[in-house]
Design an enzyme around this catalytic site. Structure first.
Site, mmCIF file in Angstrom:
data_model
loop_
_atom_site.group_PDB
_atom_site.id
_atom_site.type_symbol
_atom_site.label_atom_id
_atom_site.label_comp_id
_atom_site.label_asym_id
_atom_site.label_seq_id
_atom_site.Cartn_x
_atom_site.Cartn_y
_atom_site.Cartn_z
ATOM 1 N N GLY A 1 7.557 -150.271 -66.309
ATOM 2 C CA GLY A 1 8.231 -149.225 -67.076
ATOM 3 C C GLY A 1 7.320 -148.362 -67.918
ATOM 4 C CB THR A 2 3.610 -148.025 -68.127
ATOM 5 O OG1 THR A 2 3.425 -149.437 -68.250
ATOM 6 C CG2 THR A 2 2.626 -147.303 -69.019
ATOM 7 N N GLY A 3 5.412 -145.691 -67.131
ATOM 8 C CA GLY A 3 5.596 -144.257 -66.916
ATOM 9 C C GLY A 3 6.895 -143.741 -67.500
ATOM 10 C CE LYS B 1 2.175 -140.978 -65.963
ATOM 11 N NZ LYS B 1 3.545 -141.531 -65.872
#
Length: 268
Positions: free
Chosen positions: A206-208, A173
């Site tokens: 908390g994106t990942g 990412k």
């Protein structure tokens, strides 16, 4: 409906970890189940403490799910120690779920360590070979592969190194890059590049966790790895676009943005 299990740490503030995983599962059309590996006292600003669950408790949670409910996809998130990694790997080898997504969580948003450095070899040897897709960000990929990433070519080279450790597909990412947040997926044969626009917001807590859980949901529903990543990218873009300004630090994503927009909830 397909059934997905997250094996990860708990975030009491609700933005990351198991709480984010469950929201992402539900938002993307699968039934959500969870196994808690660690209890993390954190909020949008900082991590206060981390308490690991006993290995017996982790094993028994996994057994409880698999002995009663079919599992179509597993997402592995925070696994702090070598012992926890080995425990999970042993159980998943026994139960053999069809799809496993590994999010190698190493640091919280404030750079508080969530994985012991000495557990890196256990990650490589025990969990990566089980992964249908592994989803490191750039710093995590650099740690796993042992090389620096400065550009897209480095991301591709790094993905190939991680693939050789046994994962079916590697998604690196690009959110930590200086330019556009482009992601690279390598499936052992083909490289896919996913481009997107960077959204100017601090609310990315908390994106990942969220994107790896969304990928798990789409894999469980029968999508190929590249299709699952594309759909998860579309989802994560909107969760960030409509993110929630909650707390005084890095706020959480809006996992149910489409539901809230459709319902038009307003404060009285």
């Amino acid at each position: 409906m397909k059934h997905c299990l997250t094996i990860a740490g708990s975030d009491c503030s609700g933005g990351a970890g198991v709480q984010a995983d469950i929201k992402a599962f539900c938002a993307n059309g699968v039934y959500a189940m969870s196994v808690i590996t660690s209890v993390v006292a954190e909020n949008t600003k900082r991590v206060i403490s981390v308490y690991d669950m006993p290995l017996d408790a982790i094993e028994e949670q996994i057994d409880a799910v698999f002995e009663d409910i079919s599992v179509d996809g597993v997402k592995i998130g925070m696994t702090k120690s070598s012992d926890i990694m080995e425990c999970i790997a042993e159980k998943l080898k026994f139960y053999q779920p069809p799809k496993i997504v590994l999010d190698p969580v190493m640091l919280a948003k404030n750079n508080h360590p969530l994985m012991e450095y000495r557990a890196l070899n256990a990650l490589r040897e025990n969990l990566i070979p089980l992964a249908t897709v592994i989803t490191p960000n750039i710093p995590e990929a650099e740690m796993i592969a042992g090389q620096k990433i400065k550009n897209i070519d480095d991301m591709i080279s790094c993905a190939k190194r991680i693939h050789r450790l046994g994962a079916d597909c590697v998604l690196i990412k690009g959110g930590h890059s200086n330019g556009q947040p482009d992601d690279i997926l390598y499936d052992g044969k083909k490289v896919y590049k996913f481009s997107s626009v960077r959204i100017n917001t601090k609310n990315t807590h908390g994106t990942g966790c969220t994107i790896s859980s969304a990928i798990t949901a789409f894999l469980a529903r029968g999508y190929s790895a590249d299709e699952a990543v594309l759909n998860a990218k579309r989802y994560i873009f909107n969760t960030i676009k409509y993110s929630l300004d909650i707390g005084s630090g890095s706020g959480p994503l809006n996992h149910f943005y489409d539901y809230y927009n459709m319902k038009g909830f307003d404060e009285k």
